[in-house]
Enzyme design. Sequence first.
Site, PDB file in Angstrom:
ATOM      1  N   GLY A   1       4.440  21.270 -13.760  1.00  0.00           N
ATOM      2  CA  GLY A   1       5.417  20.286 -14.244  1.00  0.00           C
ATOM      3  C   GLY A   1       6.731  20.287 -13.471  1.00  0.00           C
TER       4      GLY A   1
ATOM      5  N   HIS B   1      22.386  20.708 -27.739  1.00  0.00           N
ATOM      6  CA  HIS B   1      23.500  21.049 -26.844  1.00  0.00           C
ATOM      7  C   HIS B   1      24.870  20.855 -27.500  1.00  0.00           C
ATOM      8  CE1 HIS B   1      20.206  21.026 -24.148  1.00  0.00           C
ATOM      9  NE2 HIS B   1      20.191  19.749 -23.932  1.00  0.00           N
TER      10      HIS B   1
ATOM     11  N   LEU C   1       9.845  20.716 -14.647  1.00  0.00           N
ATOM     12  CA  LEU C   1      10.769  21.800 -14.997  1.00  0.00           C
ATOM     13  C   LEU C   1      10.410  23.082 -14.231  1.00  0.00           C
ATOM     14  CD1 LEU C   1      13.110  22.624 -17.067  1.00  0.00           C
ATOM     15  CD2 LEU C   1      11.263  23.789 -18.261  1.00  0.00           C
ATOM     16  N   ALA C   2       9.104  23.396 -14.231  1.00  0.00           N
ATOM     17  CA  ALA C   2       8.651  24.607 -13.542  1.00  0.00           C
ATOM     18  C   ALA C   2       9.036  24.527 -12.064  1.00  0.00           C
ATOM     19  CB  ALA C   2       7.142  24.759 -13.699  1.00  0.00           C
TER      20      ALA C   2
ATOM     21  N   GLY D   1       2.393  24.652 -18.366  1.00  0.00           N
ATOM     22  CA  GLY D   1       3.104  23.539 -17.719  1.00  0.00           C
ATOM     23  C   GLY D   1       3.486  23.933 -16.301  1.00  0.00           C
TER      24      GLY D   1
ATOM     25  N   LYS E   1      13.122  22.872 -25.247  1.00  0.00           N
ATOM     26  CA  LYS E   1      13.482  21.879 -26.255  1.00  0.00           C
ATOM     27  C   LYS E   1      12.547  20.676 -26.122  1.00  0.00           C
ATOM     28  CE  LYS E   1      16.453  18.646 -23.948  1.00  0.00           C
ATOM     29  NZ  LYS E   1      17.650  17.883 -23.826  1.00  0.00           N
TER      30      LYS E   1
ATOM     31  N   LYS F   1      28.719  10.903 -14.467  1.00  0.00           N
ATOM     32  CA  LYS F   1      27.902  12.048 -14.893  1.00  0.00           C
ATOM     33  C   LYS F   1      28.876  13.193 -15.104  1.00  0.00           C
ATOM     34  CE  LYS F   1      24.323  15.250 -13.334  1.00  0.00           C
ATOM     35  NZ  LYS F   1      24.114  15.695 -14.715  1.00  0.00           N
TER      36      LYS F   1
ATOM     37  N   LYS G   1      23.140   7.827 -21.981  1.00  0.00           N
ATOM     38  CA  LYS G   1      22.592   7.558 -20.646  1.00  0.00           C
ATOM     39  C   LYS G   1      23.223   6.267 -20.130  1.00  0.00           C
ATOM     40  CE  LYS G   1      18.309  10.047 -21.249  1.00  0.00           C
ATOM     41  NZ  LYS G   1      18.602  11.109 -20.265  1.00  0.00           N
TER      42      LYS G   1
ATOM     43  N   ASP H   1      18.334  26.666 -24.865  1.00  0.00           N
ATOM     44  CA  ASP H   1      19.266  25.547 -24.831  1.00  0.00           C
ATOM     45  C   ASP H   1      20.035  25.785 -23.542  1.00  0.00           C
ATOM     46  OD1 ASP H   1      21.567  23.954 -24.963  1.00  0.00           O
ATOM     47  OD2 ASP H   1      21.349  23.800 -27.124  1.00  0.00           O
ATOM     48  N   HIS H   2      19.667  25.053 -22.488  1.00  0.00           N
ATOM     49  CA  HIS H   2      20.167  25.467 -21.173  1.00  0.00           C
ATOM     50  C   HIS H   2      21.693  25.351 -21.072  1.00  0.00           C
ATOM     51  CE1 HIS H   2      19.714  21.160 -20.314  1.00  0.00           C
ATOM     52  NE2 HIS H   2      20.583  21.332 -19.344  1.00  0.00           N
TER      53      HIS H   2
ATOM     54  N   ASP I   1      -6.692  23.588 -20.197  1.00  0.00           N
ATOM     55  CA  ASP I   1      -6.328  22.539 -21.151  1.00  0.00           C
ATOM     56  C   ASP I   1      -5.903  23.251 -22.422  1.00  0.00           C
ATOM     57  OD1 ASP I   1      -6.243  20.604 -23.144  1.00  0.00           O
ATOM     58  OD2 ASP I   1      -7.703  19.353 -22.088  1.00  0.00           O
TER      59      ASP I   1
HETATM   60  P1  NAD Z   1       6.136  17.432 -17.076  1.00  0.00           P
HETATM   61  O1  NAD Z   1       5.493  16.245 -17.712  1.00  0.00           O
HETATM   62  O2  NAD Z   1       6.654  17.307 -15.697  1.00  0.00           O
HETATM   63  O3  NAD Z   1       5.090  18.633 -17.056  1.00  0.00           O
HETATM   64  C1  NAD Z   1       4.150  18.818 -18.084  1.00  0.00           C
HETATM   65  C2  NAD Z   1       3.163  19.902 -17.707  1.00  0.00           C
HETATM   66  O4  NAD Z   1       2.212  20.050 -18.766  1.00  0.00           O
HETATM   67  C3  NAD Z   1       2.360  19.621 -16.456  1.00  0.00           C
HETATM   68  O5  NAD Z   1       2.167  20.846 -15.776  1.00  0.00           O
HETATM   69  C4  NAD Z   1       1.018  19.101 -17.010  1.00  0.00           C
HETATM   70  O6  NAD Z   1      -0.074  19.312 -16.136  1.00  0.00           O
HETATM   71  C5  NAD Z   1       0.884  19.984 -18.222  1.00  0.00           C
HETATM   72  N1  NAD Z   1      -0.018  19.435 -19.236  1.00  0.00           N
HETATM   73  C6  NAD Z   1       0.032  18.231 -19.846  1.00  0.00           C
HETATM   74  N2  NAD Z   1      -0.984  18.126 -20.739  1.00  0.00           N
HETATM   75  C7  NAD Z   1      -1.666  19.286 -20.705  1.00  0.00           C
HETATM   76  C8  NAD Z   1      -2.787  19.816 -21.411  1.00  0.00           C
HETATM   77  N3  NAD Z   1      -3.445  19.116 -22.354  1.00  0.00           N
HETATM   78  N4  NAD Z   1      -3.189  21.070 -21.123  1.00  0.00           N
HETATM   79  C9  NAD Z   1      -2.535  21.801 -20.194  1.00  0.00           C
HETATM   80  N5  NAD Z   1      -1.472  21.374 -19.501  1.00  0.00           N
HETATM   81  C10 NAD Z   1      -1.048  20.128 -19.748  1.00  0.00           C
HETATM   82  O7  NAD Z   1       7.250  17.928 -18.109  1.00  0.00           O
HETATM   83  P2  NAD Z   1       8.625  18.667 -17.764  1.00  0.00           P
HETATM   84  O8  NAD Z   1       9.624  17.664 -17.369  1.00  0.00           O
HETATM   85  O9  NAD Z   1       8.360  19.801 -16.825  1.00  0.00           O
HETATM   86  O10 NAD Z   1       9.085  19.205 -19.204  1.00  0.00           O
HETATM   87  C11 NAD Z   1       8.495  20.362 -19.787  1.00  0.00           C
HETATM   88  C12 NAD Z   1       9.347  20.806 -20.966  1.00  0.00           C
HETATM   89  O11 NAD Z   1      10.640  21.150 -20.503  1.00  0.00           O
HETATM   90  C13 NAD Z   1       9.550  19.753 -22.051  1.00  0.00           C
HETATM   91  O12 NAD Z   1       9.617  20.391 -23.298  1.00  0.00           O
HETATM   92  C14 NAD Z   1      10.918  19.179 -21.720  1.00  0.00           C
HETATM   93  O13 NAD Z   1      11.566  18.656 -22.872  1.00  0.00           O
HETATM   94  C15 NAD Z   1      11.630  20.422 -21.223  1.00  0.00           C
HETATM   95  N6  NAD Z   1      12.756  20.139 -20.334  1.00  0.00           N
HETATM   96  C16 NAD Z   1      12.532  19.583 -19.111  1.00  0.00           C
HETATM   97  C17 NAD Z   1      13.608  19.348 -18.276  1.00  0.00           C
HETATM   98  C18 NAD Z   1      13.411  18.780 -16.894  1.00  0.00           C
HETATM   99  O14 NAD Z   1      14.414  18.688 -16.174  1.00  0.00           O
HETATM  100  N7  NAD Z   1      12.220  18.414 -16.490  1.00  0.00           N
HETATM  101  C19 NAD Z   1      14.908  19.664 -18.690  1.00  0.00           C
HETATM  102  C20 NAD Z   1      15.104  20.231 -19.955  1.00  0.00           C
HETATM  103  C21 NAD Z   1      13.999  20.468 -20.757  1.00  0.00           C
END
Ligand code: NAD
Length: 484
Positions: A23, A247, A25-26, A20, A155, A348, A343, A184-185, A93
């Site tokens: 994504g 949480h 979160l990253a 991911g 999560k 907040k 929500k 669990d942040h 993938d």
């Molecule tokens: P996102 O949708 O932004 O990112 C998903 C990532 O998965 C992307 O990099 C996408 O390219 C990749 N992906 C999707 N399908 C794929 C596949 N078949 N093969 C390879 N890669 C694939 O999601 P996010 O918001 O970053 O959330 C990621 C996790 O973090 C989830 O479990 C979410 O519940 C958790 N989370 C996110 C946040 C947040 O603030 N975004 C907060 C708490 C928890």
Amino acid sequence: MDKRGTMMQTEISTTFIIFGGSGDLAHRKLYPALFNLYKRGFIKEHFAVIGTARRPWSHEYFQNIVTEAIEESTNDTTGVTEFASHFYYQSHDVTDTEHYKALNQLSDQLEEKYQTHGNRIFYMAMSPRFFGTIATHIHDEHILGRGFNRLIIEKPFGNNLESATVLNKQINASFDEEDVYRIDHYLGKEMIQDILPLRFSNPIMKAIWNADNIASIQITLAEQLGVEARGGYYETAGALRDMVQNHIFQIATVLAMPEPKNLTAHEIHESKQAVLNSLVEPDAAELAHDFVRGQYAGDEDTLAYVAENQVSPDSSTETFIAGKIKFGVGPLAGVPIYIRTGKRMAVKQSVVNIIFKNTTNLYDDASQNVLTLEIDPTNTISLVLNGKRVAHAGLKEQRLIYEYEEHIKDDVPDAYERLIGDALVADCTNFTNWHELKSSWQYIDRIEQFWAQAGKKGLHQYPPFCMGPKEANQIFESATDKWI
Ligand code: NAD
């Protein structure tokens, strides 16, 4: 020591493999957290990060993305070029077996280049529906390193007890429980980490932290935003699964657990488990009365939940829940813990209020003492006491406030920095273990089943930007209680 006087950490050599990597979160959390850990010396020279996602990015493009993420998160970007040079990208993938072979080869090469001793930290930061697939491929394609192998997983961990159990088995095929770091942040937040020292290092707190003195507790995790772009995910979750199962249960547990024998991760988890095992199961009448669910309506400026993208117009998913839980053992056995989260609420804010019994017959106008732990947006502890009104008879509420000094506020680490740092040094204290998860899912499943039978009956609409449906004010045991 670094410039803030914080002890520098001995470097931990490792390769991170982030599923991911493109994504949200990253970008917003993980790369800034890793950069801060780099600045603090947790990672230094002997580390590499492989970001994987489906997009066809080059290493250079990915390094630019990481640099941007750091620039968006801090003004002090010293060292970012060298830091970002440790990042590599693999188009991957997660359902394609061949891609895991390529990932393994890249990991081997980087281990050689950066001398990371075969240590690997896998981070599942993508849609939870892929967690099991990734775990199975890690096992079947033998992509564990020859050093330590740890898994950090986001999560939600399953959608109910059954799916969580299946996922856990898939994960345990490659990782021992002690190497699984379920994020669990909230457990990485400073104020949550302050609860145990507050309770157990202060004799005055220890003396009053019991059912003789505490009347009730309220936990509120309120968001103003709606589901935004996450409607598809939210439809499979709802407020109960998204916020309470993890949480809120973790916060309630830290508030109610008995004093651990010592501060090792083992003893803290034992103590948490003891109260979780004692969760008092609500019967059907209590499920109907004590748990209120709501869904936000819209107005001229704001979409109703059912009009959001990827949400069914007929959805019965709750965006708000209020409820009452009780533990059967521990210092707060039998004390009602009122919870609410949702929500599109008025504010907040994440806050815990501990409400003490009023035991005086001398003063008619004495207020209940309330100890408040504000987790977000500030980190503040405050205590409402009764004092004499100056120059008048009678009492007046006085608030004692404990907050961090200005220069310390900058030092408060983000929850992700704290937790990834803990995983690097193999400290699992602030992660959810399997037994905790199992207990909370068991409890949540009962509520979900009860609601599933009721359908939309009992799902209350609430206007946007309020504190939920008015029915949430009727769950209190005492007629004089109300939400603070
Ligand atoms: P996102 O949708 O932004 O990112 C998903 C990532 O998965 C992307 O990099 C996408 O390219 C990749 N992906 C999707 N399908 C794929 C596949 N078949 N093969 C390879 N890669 C694939 O999601 P996010 O918001 O970053 O959330 C990621 C996790 O973090 C989830 O479990 C979410 O519940 C958790 N989370 C996110 C946040 C947040 O603030 N975004 C907060 C708490 C928890």
